[in-house]
Design a protein around this motif. Structure first.
Motif, PDB file in Angstrom:
ATOM      1  N   VAL A  50       0.842  -1.202   0.000  1.00  0.00           N
ATOM      2  CA  VAL A  50       0.000   0.000   0.000  1.00  0.00           C
ATOM      3  C   VAL A  50       0.873   1.246   0.000  1.00  0.00           C
ATOM      4  CG1 VAL A  50      -1.834   1.251   1.174  1.00  0.00           C
ATOM      5  CG2 VAL A  50      -1.788  -1.239   1.266  1.00  0.00           C
ATOM      6  N   MET A  51       1.939   1.224   0.799  1.00  0.00           N
ATOM      7  CA  MET A  51       2.840   2.369   0.853  1.00  0.00           C
ATOM      8  C   MET A  51       3.480   2.644  -0.516  1.00  0.00           C
ATOM      9  SD  MET A  51       2.635   3.448   3.989  1.00  0.00           S
ATOM     10  CE  MET A  51       0.937   2.878   3.992  1.00  0.00           C
ATOM     11  N   GLU A  52       3.811   1.580  -1.224  1.00  0.00           N
ATOM     12  CA  GLU A  52       4.398   1.738  -2.555  1.00  0.00           C
ATOM     13  C   GLU A  52       3.384   2.351  -3.532  1.00  0.00           C
ATOM     14  OE1 GLU A  52       7.407   1.535  -3.266  1.00  0.00           O
ATOM     15  OE2 GLU A  52       8.360   0.198  -1.810  1.00  0.00           O
ATOM     16  N   LEU A  53       2.108   1.989  -3.372  1.00  0.00           N
ATOM     17  CA  LEU A  53       1.066   2.595  -4.213  1.00  0.00           C
ATOM     18  C   LEU A  53       0.963   4.093  -3.930  1.00  0.00           C
ATOM     19  CD1 LEU A  53      -1.866  -0.012  -4.054  1.00  0.00           C
ATOM     20  CD2 LEU A  53      -0.188   0.289  -5.880  1.00  0.00           C
ATOM     21  N   ILE A  54       1.056   4.445  -2.670  1.00  0.00           N
ATOM     22  CA  ILE A  54       0.986   5.858  -2.289  1.00  0.00           C
ATOM     23  C   ILE A  54       2.093   6.655  -2.965  1.00  0.00           C
ATOM     24  CG2 ILE A  54       1.262   7.478  -0.358  1.00  0.00           C
ATOM     25  CD1 ILE A  54      -0.162   5.395   1.411  1.00  0.00           C
ATOM     26  N   LEU A  55       3.311   6.109  -2.952  1.00  0.00           N
ATOM     27  CA  LEU A  55       4.450   6.797  -3.567  1.00  0.00           C
ATOM     28  C   LEU A  55       4.364   6.778  -5.091  1.00  0.00           C
ATOM     29  CD1 LEU A  55       7.463   5.719  -1.317  1.00  0.00           C
ATOM     30  CD2 LEU A  55       6.198   7.879  -1.309  1.00  0.00           C
ATOM     31  N   ALA A  56       3.775   5.730  -5.645  1.00  0.00           N
ATOM     32  CA  ALA A  56       3.625   5.659  -7.105  1.00  0.00           C
ATOM     33  C   ALA A  56       2.680   6.742  -7.606  1.00  0.00           C
ATOM     34  CB  ALA A  56       3.119   4.280  -7.515  1.00  0.00           C
ATOM     35  N   ALA A  57       1.613   6.998  -6.833  1.00  0.00           N
ATOM     36  CA  ALA A  57       0.644   8.020  -7.222  1.00  0.00           C
ATOM     37  C   ALA A  57       1.187   9.421  -6.975  1.00  0.00           C
ATOM     38  CB  ALA A  57      -0.663   7.828  -6.454  1.00  0.00           C
ATOM     39  N   ASN A  58       2.000   9.556  -5.924  1.00  0.00           N
ATOM     40  CA  ASN A  58       2.579  10.857  -5.583  1.00  0.00           C
ATOM     41  C   ASN A  58       3.955  10.666  -4.939  1.00  0.00           C
ATOM     42  OD1 ASN A  58       3.221  13.435  -4.829  1.00  0.00           O
ATOM     43  ND2 ASN A  58       1.594  13.661  -3.315  1.00  0.00           N
ATOM     44  N   PRO A  59       5.023  10.681  -5.737  1.00  0.00           N
ATOM     45  CA  PRO A  59       6.378  10.482  -5.217  1.00  0.00           C
ATOM     46  C   PRO A  59       6.830  11.581  -4.260  1.00  0.00           C
ATOM     47  CG  PRO A  59       6.306  10.223  -7.609  1.00  0.00           C
ATOM     48  CD  PRO A  59       5.012  10.840  -7.202  1.00  0.00           C
ATOM     49  N   ASP A  60       6.113  12.688  -4.233  1.00  0.00           N
ATOM     50  CA  ASP A  60       6.516  13.831  -3.411  1.00  0.00           C
ATOM     51  C   ASP A  60       5.812  13.888  -2.057  1.00  0.00           C
ATOM     52  OD1 ASP A  60       8.250  14.760  -5.420  1.00  0.00           O
ATOM     53  OD2 ASP A  60       6.571  15.753  -6.443  1.00  0.00           O
ATOM     54  N   VAL A  61       5.257  12.758  -1.615  1.00  0.00           N
ATOM     55  CA  VAL A  61       4.586  12.733  -0.311  1.00  0.00           C
ATOM     56  C   VAL A  61       5.585  13.094   0.793  1.00  0.00           C
ATOM     57  CG1 VAL A  61       3.541  11.236   1.432  1.00  0.00           C
ATOM     58  CG2 VAL A  61       2.792  11.090  -0.943  1.00  0.00           C
ATOM     59  N   LYS A  62       5.223  14.088   1.572  1.00  0.00           N
ATOM     60  CA  LYS A  62       6.074  14.521   2.684  1.00  0.00           C
ATOM     61  C   LYS A  62       5.458  14.175   4.042  1.00  0.00           C
ATOM     62  CE  LYS A  62       9.297  16.648   0.263  1.00  0.00           C
ATOM     63  NZ  LYS A  62       8.863  16.224  -1.083  1.00  0.00           N
ATOM     64  N   THR A  63       4.118  14.171   4.098  1.00  0.00           N
ATOM     65  CA  THR A  63       3.418  13.882   5.351  1.00  0.00           C
ATOM     66  C   THR A  63       2.359  12.810   5.113  1.00  0.00           C
ATOM     67  OG1 THR A  63       3.725  16.149   6.142  1.00  0.00           O
ATOM     68  CG2 THR A  63       2.036  14.829   7.231  1.00  0.00           C
ATOM     69  N   LEU A  64       2.459  11.721   5.871  1.00  0.00           N
ATOM     70  CA  LEU A  64       1.509  10.616   5.766  1.00  0.00           C
ATOM     71  C   LEU A  64       0.610  10.617   6.987  1.00  0.00           C
ATOM     72  CD1 LEU A  64       0.511   7.939   4.445  1.00  0.00           C
ATOM     73  CD2 LEU A  64       2.232   6.766   5.840  1.00  0.00           C
ATOM     74  N   GLY A  65      -0.687  10.680   6.757  1.00  0.00           N
ATOM     75  CA  GLY A  65      -1.640  10.590   7.854  1.00  0.00           C
ATOM     76  C   GLY A  65      -2.047   9.150   8.111  1.00  0.00           C
ATOM     77  N   LEU A  66      -2.191   8.784   9.367  1.00  0.00           N
ATOM     78  CA  LEU A  66      -2.662   7.456   9.755  1.00  0.00           C
ATOM     79  C   LEU A  66      -3.969   7.628  10.512  1.00  0.00           C
ATOM     80  CD1 LEU A  66       0.681   5.861  11.034  1.00  0.00           C
ATOM     81  CD2 LEU A  66      -0.334   5.692   8.755  1.00  0.00           C
ATOM     82  N   LEU A  67      -5.017   7.032  10.004  1.00  0.00           N
ATOM     83  CA  LEU A  67      -6.357   7.158  10.580  1.00  0.00           C
ATOM     84  C   LEU A  67      -6.865   5.772  10.957  1.00  0.00           C
ATOM     85  CD1 LEU A  67      -8.889   8.922  11.159  1.00  0.00           C
ATOM     86  CD2 LEU A  67      -9.588   8.487   8.782  1.00  0.00           C
ATOM     87  N   TYR A  68      -7.121   5.561  12.261  1.00  0.00           N
ATOM     88  CA  TYR A  68      -7.528   4.221  12.701  1.00  0.00           C
ATOM     89  C   TYR A  68      -8.081   4.264  14.121  1.00  0.00           C
ATOM     90  CZ  TYR A  68      -3.066   4.316  15.254  1.00  0.00           C
ATOM     91  OH  TYR A  68      -2.025   4.656  16.095  1.00  0.00           O
ATOM     92  N   ASN A  69      -8.620   3.131  14.546  1.00  0.00           N
ATOM     93  CA  ASN A  69      -9.087   2.941  15.915  1.00  0.00           C
ATOM     94  C   ASN A  69      -7.995   2.178  16.659  1.00  0.00           C
ATOM     95  OD1 ASN A  69     -10.273   2.088  18.310  1.00  0.00           O
ATOM     96  ND2 ASN A  69     -12.168   1.384  17.379  1.00  0.00           N
ATOM     97  N   ASN A  70      -7.352   2.804  17.627  1.00  0.00           N
ATOM     98  CA  ASN A  70      -6.219   2.160  18.284  1.00  0.00           C
ATOM     99  C   ASN A  70      -6.619   1.033  19.232  1.00  0.00           C
ATOM    100  OD1 ASN A  70      -7.241   3.626  20.413  1.00  0.00           O
ATOM    101  ND2 ASN A  70      -5.491   5.017  20.593  1.00  0.00           N
ATOM    102  N   SER A  71      -7.910   0.769  19.363  1.00  0.00           N
ATOM    103  CA  SER A  71      -8.346  -0.364  20.183  1.00  0.00           C
ATOM    104  C   SER A  71      -8.641  -1.607  19.343  1.00  0.00           C
ATOM    105  CB  SER A  71      -9.593   0.018  20.993  1.00  0.00           C
ATOM    106  OG  SER A  71     -10.706   0.226  20.146  1.00  0.00           O
TER     107      SER A  71
END
Length: 353
Positions: free
Chosen positions: A170-191
């Protein structure tokens, strides 16, 4: 009187869960089917408890596939799988889920199929003393969750199928779509146990690439909405959510926020994309449900032992892109074609057809 009250409570919840079963299975609609198949218990009826953790597109898809395959296996093996009387949706409420499992145990069902990690953990607890077989579905990390001793040799009355996520892919897909990603947000339920390992993997990947990580969590729809707004305010270039049921349930309420901010949201299941996220990545959930039903049928009709039945891991490589969202945020995805097993396009909807 006490049991009648309990059944009334559970019956109200069951209305949400039973609707997906029966009519699509090619059987009688009651979860049964008899043929001339030769098994030692030909004609026997097995009670199959199916407990879905929450109502969302992926888990609904799994439940329907389980019911359909149980009907087919019943015809093939010459036995009856009665699931219609024992199918429930806990709506992510632990009290309700505990009541459901207690009633299934009291009804002496022959097997329990919990869908998603939280439901599987409660099923494990409910069957410790009675050893009713449990075949879970859509558990991302059954070893880390403590459901099995190992994937190859579960070691107890619990086994099942896993939707483990390849986070690096998934991370590789993110970089493939936008190689200039500087900030990655993580959204989840920590429980949610299913989110813990993928989040750590994403943080490790980002650290190695020099990408800043911003984490926001929530346990309710309102909290997830606020977390979404916080990630937008933090100017995340992309947002990643693993196979998290809480965020999945909230996706239809938050996807437009990401679109307005031109931020692609990547989720660990195709249902995220169906419900408006830019991309969902993972397994085929219909196939996962079918495999789960096959394992349950093998245990019931053929005498397979859960302790010796390896956890089934599906190939993990289907990227599903929401074309409406892609157009709205102006992000291409042609590079995904050669990076995954299969590239699927979809449009925003509440449920799979």
């Amino acid at each position: 009187m006490k049991k009648k009250l309990l059944m009334a409570i559970i019956g109200m919840v069951a209305m949400f869960g039973i609707a997906g079963c029966g009519s699509d299975g090619g059987g009688t609609g009651s979860g049964s089917g008899v043929s001339s198949g030769k098994v030692s218990d030909a004609g026997r009826t097995y009670k199959v408890g199916i407990v879905q953790y929450v109502d969302d597109a992926s888990l609904n898809q799994i439940q329907k596939a389980i019911c359909k395959e149980l009907d087919a296996k019943g015809q093939e093996l010459g036995v009856n799988f009665n699931y219609s009387d024992y199918t429930f949706n806990g709506q992510a409420d632990q009290t309700t889920l505990n009541q459901i499992f207690a009633e299934l145990v009291a009804d002496k069902v022959d097997i329990i199929i919990p869908i998603a990690t939280p439901a599987a953990l409660l099923a494990q607890s409910a069957t410790e003393d009675n050893q009713i077989p449990v075949v879970f579905s859509a558990v991302s990390d059954p070893v880390a969750a403590g459901l099995v001793a190992s994937l190859d040799a579960p070691g107890s009355n619990v086994t099942g199928t896993s939707d483990a996520l390849d986070t690096d892919a998934v991370m590789e897909l993110i970089l493939a779509a936008n190689p200039d990603v500087k900030t990655l947000g993580l959204l989840y339920n920590n429980s949610e146990d299913s989110s813990k390992n993928p989040v750590e993997e994403a943080k490790k990947f980002a650290s190695e690439k020099g990408i800043k990580v911003v984490e926001k969590t929530g346990t309710t729809n309102d909290e997830i909405s606020l977390a979404t707004e916080a990630l937008i305010a933090a100017k995340a270039d992309a947002v990643f959510t693993p196979t998290d049921n809480t965020v999945m349930k909230a996706e239809l309420a938050i996807y437009e926020k990401f679109i307005d901010a031109k931020i692609p949201h990547y989720g660990g299941a195709d249902s995220f994309a169906l419900n408006g996220a830019f991309c969902g990545y993972g397994v085929n959930y219909e196939e996962l449900g079918t495999e789960t039903a096959d394992m349950a049928a093998d245990i019931l009709a053929n005498g397979a032992k859960p302790a010796e039945t390896a956890v089934k891991m599906l190939d993990n490589g289907i990227a599903t892109v929401n074309t409406e969202t892609a157009e709205a945020i102006g992000l291409g995805y042609s590079a995904f074609e050669g990076m995954c097993e299969k590239l699927v396009e979809t449009k925003t909807a509440e449920e799979f057809e």
